[in-house]
Design an enzyme around this catalytic site. Structure first.
Site, PDB file in Angstrom:
ATOM      1  N   ARG A  53     -10.716  -5.431  21.589  1.00  0.00           N
ATOM      2  CA  ARG A  53     -10.289  -6.339  20.536  1.00  0.00           C
ATOM      3  C   ARG A  53      -9.218  -5.718  19.648  1.00  0.00           C
ATOM      4  NH1 ARG A  53     -14.119 -10.297  19.291  1.00  0.00           N
ATOM      5  NH2 ARG A  53     -13.516 -10.217  17.128  1.00  0.00           N
ATOM      6  N   TRP A  84     -10.331  -2.880  12.101  1.00  0.00           N
ATOM      7  CA  TRP A  84      -8.894  -3.196  12.219  1.00  0.00           C
ATOM      8  C   TRP A  84      -8.416  -3.304  10.775  1.00  0.00           C
ATOM      9  CZ3 TRP A  84      -5.218  -4.261  15.926  1.00  0.00           C
ATOM     10  CH2 TRP A  84      -4.147  -5.068  15.562  1.00  0.00           C
ATOM     11  N   GLU A 123       4.806  -8.719  24.355  1.00  0.00           N
ATOM     12  CA  GLU A 123       3.494  -8.214  23.937  1.00  0.00           C
ATOM     13  C   GLU A 123       3.144  -6.883  24.578  1.00  0.00           C
ATOM     14  OE1 GLU A 123       0.009 -11.371  23.303  1.00  0.00           O
ATOM     15  OE2 GLU A 123       1.101 -11.636  25.161  1.00  0.00           O
ATOM     16  N   ASN A 163     -17.058  -7.773   8.937  1.00  0.00           N
ATOM     17  CA  ASN A 163     -15.811  -8.347   9.457  1.00  0.00           C
ATOM     18  C   ASN A 163     -15.404  -9.449   8.498  1.00  0.00           C
ATOM     19  OD1 ASN A 163     -16.110  -6.775  11.697  1.00  0.00           O
ATOM     20  ND2 ASN A 163     -16.566  -8.454  13.105  1.00  0.00           N
ATOM     21  N   GLY A 164     -14.118  -9.552   8.207  1.00  0.00           N
ATOM     22  CA  GLY A 164     -13.662 -10.632   7.328  1.00  0.00           C
ATOM     23  C   GLY A 164     -13.031 -10.088   6.067  1.00  0.00           C
ATOM     24  N   LYS A 220       4.556 -12.695  27.139  1.00  0.00           N
ATOM     25  CA  LYS A 220       3.856 -11.632  27.885  1.00  0.00           C
ATOM     26  C   LYS A 220       4.697 -10.366  27.883  1.00  0.00           C
ATOM     27  CE  LYS A 220       0.617 -12.558  27.960  1.00  0.00           C
ATOM     28  NZ  LYS A 220       0.255 -13.842  27.495  1.00  0.00           N
ATOM     29  N   GLU A 271       5.974 -18.546  27.535  1.00  0.00           N
ATOM     30  CA  GLU A 271       4.833 -17.683  27.835  1.00  0.00           C
ATOM     31  C   GLU A 271       5.300 -16.416  28.568  1.00  0.00           C
ATOM     32  OE1 GLU A 271       2.004 -17.223  26.876  1.00  0.00           O
ATOM     33  OE2 GLU A 271       0.945 -16.148  28.433  1.00  0.00           O
ATOM     34  N   LYS A 328      -7.386  -9.039  20.094  1.00  0.00           N
ATOM     35  CA  LYS A 328      -7.937 -10.179  20.826  1.00  0.00           C
ATOM     36  C   LYS A 328      -8.735 -10.975  19.804  1.00  0.00           C
ATOM     37  CE  LYS A 328      -8.600 -11.890  25.003  1.00  0.00           C
ATOM     38  NZ  LYS A 328      -7.366 -12.353  25.667  1.00  0.00           N
ATOM     39  N   HIS A 387      24.152 -23.325  22.174  1.00  0.00           N
ATOM     40  CA  HIS A 387      24.104 -23.614  20.736  1.00  0.00           C
ATOM     41  C   HIS A 387      23.764 -22.365  19.924  1.00  0.00           C
ATOM     42  CE1 HIS A 387      24.629 -27.862  21.429  1.00  0.00           C
ATOM     43  NE2 HIS A 387      23.682 -27.807  22.355  1.00  0.00           N
ATOM     44  N   CYS A 412     -11.776  -6.563  13.962  1.00  0.00           N
ATOM     45  CA  CYS A 412     -12.980  -5.760  13.783  1.00  0.00           C
ATOM     46  C   CYS A 412     -14.107  -6.233  14.696  1.00  0.00           C
ATOM     47  CB  CYS A 412     -13.476  -5.890  12.349  1.00  0.00           C
ATOM     48  SG  CYS A 412     -12.250  -5.444  11.132  1.00  0.00           S
TER      49      CYS A 412
END
Ligand code: F6R
Length: 607
Positions: free
Chosen positions: A27, A73, A487, A99-100, A484, A480, A602, A503, A2
């Site tokens: 975000r 969000w 995502e 927010n929260g 990427k 990483e 984000k 394995h 948010c």
């Protein structure tokens, strides 16, 4: 996550709020709304979907010079018009953006007999504020302090009241709120990106603070109404730092900016006189560095992978045992905190909840925490005992790229510093500084391989799954790379250490699973080549990313991405850029929303 924007001043509020909401888009959000106050009346518009949907619902001209806005969000309740913020009380005398998460929402709701319009936890705040103002005949800020003394949870809040048309009341506990100071106008936001167009003069609220802004100034108090002596700071970022720089995607700009961002990260920090690194913000003397018996690095997602790479660098150069762990796992396992351990938290945003919580847990138990943070003035940056800023500039795209390479740059500096305080010779120190100094040019050389990498990415863009393989220092780079790709392209991607292939994962390796193998020139190259053989034997396409000129790689791999030969200290950051380009072009080939991948946000400011 948010986002909040608030404005009071001489301009029309709606364009400022809408601009702020657009700046917060990156975000991640699923609904948006604004409330404005004028002539002792509040008006609110909100809707599910993108900001353009909200924009299309706004009347031609709205005359108001004070207002609040929000991108939501969804957490409590689906992304619907009703659940979008701002929320109002029944008489529409107060509106709130939040927010929260309010944990005791049920207990708070039980005390009120009102009809709720939404399924959110946030709406209760509007009703409680309005009830308190009526019952106590108090101002909005007094009501805010009274209400928040009953709230359990996390919040960043902005609220306006019809009765106090130019005032915005703000509060923070666990979710960022920044006041922006303008001339004859004041703003507030949860994120600097929404303020950057108007001001660089800011005040970061701390947890437990309640503030009030009017066009002429701000006042910050504690929950018990006692005053604070908060002063403002000037940030160095510019409005252009938040632009796409003429490119189609922020992510692309952030990838191609990396020669500059890495240069900025290391600038002024290479001490050629003593062949070591200069890191002023550590708050540690040479003698303190010698006392360190162990280094523990904590972060989330890509910051964790950067931490894993950093742990390899630090341990290999300083011979101090070092490892990296997910911040959330660490804080929940009741860790033993040692006075002789250096704890390092890594975060681009400086607001990631789990990383912040781990920081506080270590400090509570008496440990010393260093922060490697990009966002200046962020909560983690302010709470750590010492730190190093990355100076990579704002990272707007949800997926991290330039922050990752800047994190690796800071770890290189730290590894040199710790190494030189122990066994690394001045001669090797000089080589390491040179390697770091040359890293931006090597990254530029990798960027020049874009067309070749894009062709390979397009060829495999329709695969369902991909593997990324690396050994020791190449493993975090592989992690990483897989991160990427998954995502932003939504191709399932997993990373494994080369030694782990047989394995388990080999069961899935077949002609349909491209395998990206990260093969840095090193004494382990021959061993890593074994993995290449194993993959080839299963008929999987092999994409080798290497700085080695070993001819066997060309024979075994279907494609070779040859990056410039680099010192092992910087191999990860140089090769990592090739994997970013690979992910980017896979996502573009599939027509994905590169900058705002689904389900991701984000800056994850909630648990
Ligand atoms: C990946 C990504 C996330 C972040 C993670 C930590 O591309 O962006 O995995 O790395 O959420 O974020 P910060 O670094 O802000 O703590």
């Amino acid at each position: 996550m948010c986002g909040i924007i608030a404005y009071t001043g001489g301009q029309q509020a709606v364009p400022v709020l809408m601009n702020g909401l657009r700046r917060l888009e990156y975000r991640g959000y699923d609904s948006a709304g604004i409330s404005v106050s004028s002539r002792k009346k509040l008006r609110t518009w909100k809707s599910a979907g993108k900001i353009n949907v909200l924009d299309s619902q706004l009347p031609e001209s709205i005359k108001a010079q004070c207002g609040i806005g929000h991108t939501r969000w969804a957490t409590h309740g689906a992304p619907t018009d009703e659940n979008a913020h701002p929320h109002t009380d029944t008489e529409e005398s107060v509106t709130v953006v939040h927010n929260g998460i309010i944990e005791n929402v049920d207990a708070l709701k039980d005390k009120l007999t009102v009809e709720y319009k939404s399924e959110t936890d946030s709406e209760v705040l509007a009703h409680l504020l309005s009830q308190t103002i009526k019952e106590k005949k108090c101002s909005l800020i007094d009501a805010m302090r009274e209400v928040l003394s009953r709230v359990v949870g996390t919040y960043g809040i902005a609220a306006i009241s019809a009765e106090e048309p130019e005032k915005i009341v703000l509060a923070r506990s666990g979710s960022p709120v920044i006041i922006g100071i303008g001339e004859g106008e004041m703003l507030a936001a949860s994120d600097m990106s929404a303020l950057s167009r108007y001001t660089r003069e800011v005040v970061h609220l701390d947890d437990g603070e309640v503030a009030q802004i009017t066009p002429d100034g701000f006042e910050v108090t504690l929950l018990d109404a006692s005053p604070t002596d908060k002063s403002s700071m000037t940030l160095v970022s510019n409005i252009e730092d938040y632009d796409r720089g003429g490119y189609e995607h922020y992510l692309y700009r952030e990838i191609v900016d990396q020669p500059d961002t890495v240069r900025r990260t290391i600038s002024g920090r290479l001490d050629k006189r003593f062949n070591t690194a200069r890191l002023g913000g550590l708050n540690m003397e040479a003698r303190d560095l010698l006392q360190i018996q162990r280094v523990k690095i904590l972060g989330c997602g890509s910051a964790l992978y950067a931490g894993m790479a950093g742990a390899n660098m630090i341990e290999s150069l300083s011979r101090i045992p070092c490892d990296a762990e997910p911040a959330a796992e660490f804080r929940y396992r009741n860790p033993v905190i040692e006075a002789s351990t250096l704890y390092i938290v890594v975060s681009q945003s400086g607001e990631t909840f789990d990383t912040l919580a781990a920081t506080r847990e270590i400090q509570r138990k008496g440990g010393f925490v260093l922060g490697i943070v990009n966002s200046v003035g962020s909560t983690i940056a302010r709470e750590v005992d010492g730190g190093v800023y990355m100076h990579a500039g704002p990272e707007v795209s949800v997926a991290s790229t330039k922050a990752f390479t800047s994190m690796l740059s800071v770890f290189s500096l730290l590894a040199i510093l710790l190494g030189r305080s122990r066994d690394v010779s001045p001669q090797r120190g000089a080589q390491l500084l040179l390697a770091l100094e040359q890293a931006p040019d090597k990254i530029a050389d990798v960027l020049a391989l874009e067309t070749h990498i894009a062709d390979i990415a397009k060829e495999y863009a329709n695969s369902h799954s991909a593997f990324f393989i690396g050994r020791t220092s190449a493993y975090p780079v592989a992690l990483e790379g897989a991160q990427k790709l998954k995502e932003i392209s939504y191709i399932h991607a997993e990373a494994y250490p080369a030694s782990e292939l047989k394995h388990g994962p080999l069961a899935l390796v077949c002609a349909e699973t491209p395998c990206v193998v990260v093969l840095p020139e090193s004494e382990l190259l021959d061993k890593s080549m074994g993995a290449l053989e194993e993959i080839k034997a299963r008929g999987a396409p092999v994409i080798a990313v290497t700085d080695s000129s070993n001819k066997r790689i060309d024979k075994l791999a279907d494609h070779v991405i040859r990056t410039p030969l680099a010192d092992e200290l910087v191999q990860g950051m140089v090769m990592g850029v090739a994997l970013q380009i690979y992910a980017y072009h896979s996502a573009v080939a599939l027509g994905r929303d590169v900058d705002q991948p689904r389900n991701l946000a984000k800056s994850v400011t909630v648990e």
